[in-house]
Scaffold this motif. Structure first.
Motif, PDB file in Angstrom:
ATOM      1  N   ARG A  38      62.702 -24.715 -19.633  1.00 49.76           N
ATOM      2  CA  ARG A  38      61.242 -24.641 -19.792  1.00 49.76           C
ATOM      3  C   ARG A  38      60.697 -25.922 -20.399  1.00 49.76           C
ATOM      4  O   ARG A  38      59.614 -26.378 -20.026  1.00 49.76           O
ATOM      5  N   THR A  39      61.451 -26.523 -21.314  1.00 54.26           N
ATOM      6  CA  THR A  39      61.027 -27.803 -21.893  1.00 54.26           C
ATOM      7  C   THR A  39      60.982 -28.881 -20.820  1.00 54.26           C
ATOM      8  O   THR A  39      60.083 -29.727 -20.808  1.00 54.26           O
ATOM      9  N   SER A  40      61.925 -28.830 -19.880  1.00 56.92           N
ATOM     10  CA  SER A  40      61.968 -29.844 -18.816  1.00 56.92           C
ATOM     11  C   SER A  40      60.749 -29.768 -17.900  1.00 56.92           C
ATOM     12  O   SER A  40      60.423 -30.741 -17.229  1.00 56.92           O
ATOM     13  N   ARG A  41      60.064 -28.632 -17.886  1.00 53.96           N
ATOM     14  CA  ARG A  41      58.844 -28.507 -17.095  1.00 53.96           C
ATOM     15  C   ARG A  41      57.604 -28.973 -17.865  1.00 53.96           C
ATOM     16  O   ARG A  41      56.551 -29.177 -17.269  1.00 53.96           O
ATOM     17  N   LEU A  42      57.745 -29.141 -19.178  1.00 54.14           N
ATOM     18  CA  LEU A  42      56.612 -29.539 -20.012  1.00 54.14           C
ATOM     19  C   LEU A  42      56.573 -31.033 -20.326  1.00 54.14           C
ATOM     20  O   LEU A  42      55.515 -31.567 -20.655  1.00 54.14           O
ATOM     21  N   PHE A  43      57.747 -31.686 -20.253  1.00 57.25           N
ATOM     22  CA  PHE A  43      57.856 -33.096 -20.626  1.00 57.25           C
ATOM     23  C   PHE A  43      58.475 -33.893 -19.488  1.00 57.25           C
ATOM     24  O   PHE A  43      59.228 -33.343 -18.680  1.00 57.25           O
ATOM     25  N   ASP A  44      58.172 -35.186 -19.445  1.00 58.16           N
ATOM     26  CA  ASP A  44      58.734 -36.051 -18.412  1.00 58.16           C
ATOM     27  C   ASP A  44      60.244 -36.190 -18.555  1.00 58.16           C
ATOM     28  O   ASP A  44      60.965 -36.237 -17.563  1.00 58.16           O
ATOM     29  N   GLU A  45      60.711 -36.270 -19.797  1.00 60.61           N
ATOM     30  CA  GLU A  45      62.151 -36.393 -20.051  1.00 60.61           C
ATOM     31  C   GLU A  45      62.523 -35.546 -21.257  1.00 60.61           C
ATOM     32  O   GLU A  45      61.762 -35.451 -22.223  1.00 60.61           O
ATOM     33  N   VAL A  46      63.701 -34.942 -21.183  1.00 63.28           N
ATOM     34  CA  VAL A  46      64.223 -34.121 -22.277  1.00 63.28           C
ATOM     35  C   VAL A  46      65.605 -34.640 -22.641  1.00 63.28           C
ATOM     36  O   VAL A  46      66.439 -34.868 -21.766  1.00 63.28           O
ATOM     37  N   VAL A  47      65.808 -34.833 -23.935  1.00 63.72           N
ATOM     38  CA  VAL A  47      67.123 -35.212 -24.436  1.00 63.72           C
ATOM     39  C   VAL A  47      67.669 -34.022 -25.212  1.00 63.72           C
ATOM     40  O   VAL A  47      67.046 -33.562 -26.174  1.00 63.72           O
ATOM     41  N   VAL A  48      68.793 -33.498 -24.762  1.00 62.76           N
ATOM     42  CA  VAL A  48      69.480 -32.449 -25.504  1.00 62.76           C
ATOM     43  C   VAL A  48      70.382 -33.174 -26.501  1.00 62.76           C
ATOM     44  O   VAL A  48      71.328 -33.855 -26.101  1.00 62.76           O
ATOM     45  N   ALA A  49      70.045 -33.055 -27.771  1.00 60.13           N
ATOM     46  CA  ALA A  49      70.735 -33.797 -28.827  1.00 60.13           C
ATOM     47  C   ALA A  49      71.706 -32.878 -29.552  1.00 60.13           C
ATOM     48  O   ALA A  49      71.296 -31.927 -30.206  1.00 60.13           O
ATOM     49  N   VAL A  50      72.965 -33.192 -29.411  1.00 58.25           N
ATOM     50  CA  VAL A  50      74.024 -32.379 -30.000  1.00 58.25           C
ATOM     51  C   VAL A  50      74.366 -32.936 -31.376  1.00 58.25           C
ATOM     52  O   VAL A  50      74.841 -34.060 -31.498  1.00 58.25           O
ATOM     53  N   GLY A  51      74.114 -32.132 -32.386  1.00 55.14           N
ATOM     54  CA  GLY A  51      74.395 -32.554 -33.752  1.00 55.14           C
ATOM     55  C   GLY A  51      75.883 -32.635 -34.025  1.00 55.14           C
ATOM     56  O   GLY A  51      76.644 -31.740 -33.671  1.00 55.14           O
ATOM     57  N   VAL A  52      76.281 -33.739 -34.615  1.00 49.03           N
ATOM     58  CA  VAL A  52      77.681 -33.963 -34.971  1.00 49.03           C
ATOM     59  C   VAL A  52      77.746 -33.983 -36.490  1.00 49.03           C
ATOM     60  O   VAL A  52      77.273 -34.922 -37.121  1.00 49.03           O
ATOM     61  N   ASN A  53      78.276 -32.914 -37.057  1.00 43.64           N
ATOM     62  CA  ASN A  53      78.369 -32.797 -38.506  1.00 43.64           C
ATOM     63  C   ASN A  53      79.814 -32.469 -38.857  1.00 43.64           C
ATOM     64  O   ASN A  53      80.265 -31.336 -38.679  1.00 43.64           O
ATOM     65  N   ALA A  54      80.531 -33.456 -39.362  1.00 38.90           N
ATOM     66  CA  ALA A  54      81.955 -33.291 -39.655  1.00 38.90           C
ATOM     67  C   ALA A  54      82.219 -32.242 -40.724  1.00 38.90           C
ATOM     68  O   ALA A  54      83.310 -31.672 -40.784  1.00 38.90           O
ATOM     69  N   VAL A  64      71.906 -35.629 -22.021  1.00 37.78           N
ATOM     70  CA  VAL A  64      72.584 -35.119 -23.211  1.00 37.78           C
ATOM     71  C   VAL A  64      73.073 -36.299 -24.040  1.00 37.78           C
ATOM     72  O   VAL A  64      73.568 -37.281 -23.496  1.00 37.78           O
ATOM     73  N   ALA A  65      72.913 -36.195 -25.358  1.00 36.00           N
ATOM     74  CA  ALA A  65      73.378 -37.241 -26.266  1.00 36.00           C
ATOM     75  C   ALA A  65      73.810 -36.600 -27.577  1.00 36.00           C
ATOM     76  O   ALA A  65      73.290 -35.566 -27.972  1.00 36.00           O
ATOM     77  N   GLY A  66      74.768 -37.228 -28.231  1.00 35.79           N
ATOM     78  CA  GLY A  66      75.181 -36.782 -29.550  1.00 35.79           C
ATOM     79  C   GLY A  66      74.425 -37.554 -30.615  1.00 35.79           C
ATOM     80  O   GLY A  66      73.920 -38.644 -30.364  1.00 35.79           O
ATOM     81  N   PHE A  67      74.317 -36.954 -31.807  1.00 32.29           N
ATOM     82  CA  PHE A  67      73.684 -37.673 -32.913  1.00 32.29           C
ATOM     83  C   PHE A  67      74.259 -37.203 -34.243  1.00 32.29           C
ATOM     84  O   PHE A  67      74.771 -36.093 -34.347  1.00 32.29           O
ATOM     85  N   THR A  68      74.181 -38.081 -35.219  1.00 38.34           N
ATOM     86  CA  THR A  68      74.504 -37.738 -36.599  1.00 38.34           C
ATOM     87  C   THR A  68      73.292 -38.071 -37.450  1.00 38.34           C
ATOM     88  O   THR A  68      72.460 -38.887 -37.069  1.00 38.34           O
TER      89      THR A  68
END
Length: 159
Positions: free
Chosen positions: A23-39, A66-70
């Motif tokens: 649903r977000t992909s229909r509202l915005f031009d681009e969507v980044v799914v950000a996967v939290g990396v918490n050790a 898709v991208a990871g982030f800390t």
């Protein structure tokens, strides 16, 4: 170009997550799914496994990556020119949990938080509940993509 981020741990990704992402992909031009990396957090799946599952699950959406982030999601948003953070809300308790974070994020940067209510059929689904039910032998096939179900069963069999 409007860009939004759907952040989370996605351990594992569920059909509820995918509903919000779609649903977000229909509202915005681009969507980044950000996967939290918490050790410091104990996850069932590694960061790489979660990223791979999300890449496969999101492959059907042309404008989703898709991208990871800390660290702080607001820092990720600044680095990736993201205007909005999109969060799914299942119940009032989710709102109570998410609202202070949304306000803090707005205080730290110009990124706004958009809340989407979950679809009726997925309002009770969470990664934690899926893992718990699967660990006790319950059928969670209606709540996760088939390849996630296979990975979940394999991981539980290893334990």
């Amino acid at each position: 170009m409007s860009r939004a981020v759907c952040p989370g741990s996605f351990d594992p990704v569920t059909n509820g997550h995918l509903d919000i992402i779609g649903r977000t992909s229909r509202l915005f031009d681009e969507v980044v799914v950000a996967v939290g990396v918490n050790a410091s957090k104990n996850r069932m799946f590694t960061s790489d496994e979660r990223l791979e599952m999300l890449e496969e699950a999101c492959g059907r959406f042309d404008n989703v990556r898709v991208a990871g982030f800390t660290g702080l999601v607001t820092d990720f948003c600044t680095e990736h020119d993201v205007q909005a953070i999109v969060k799914g809300l299942r119940a009032a308790t989710d709102f109570d949990y998410e609202m202070p974070m949304a306000q803090m994020n707005a205080a730290l940067t110009d990124v706004q938080t958009v809340f989407l209510p979950t679809a009726t059929g997925t309002s009770f689904v969470s990664s934690s509940l899926v893992k718990e039910v699967a660990a006790l032998g319950g059928d969670v096939s209606a709540f996760v993509p088939s390849f996630v179900l296979e990975a979940l069963r394999a991981r539980l069999a290893d334990r």
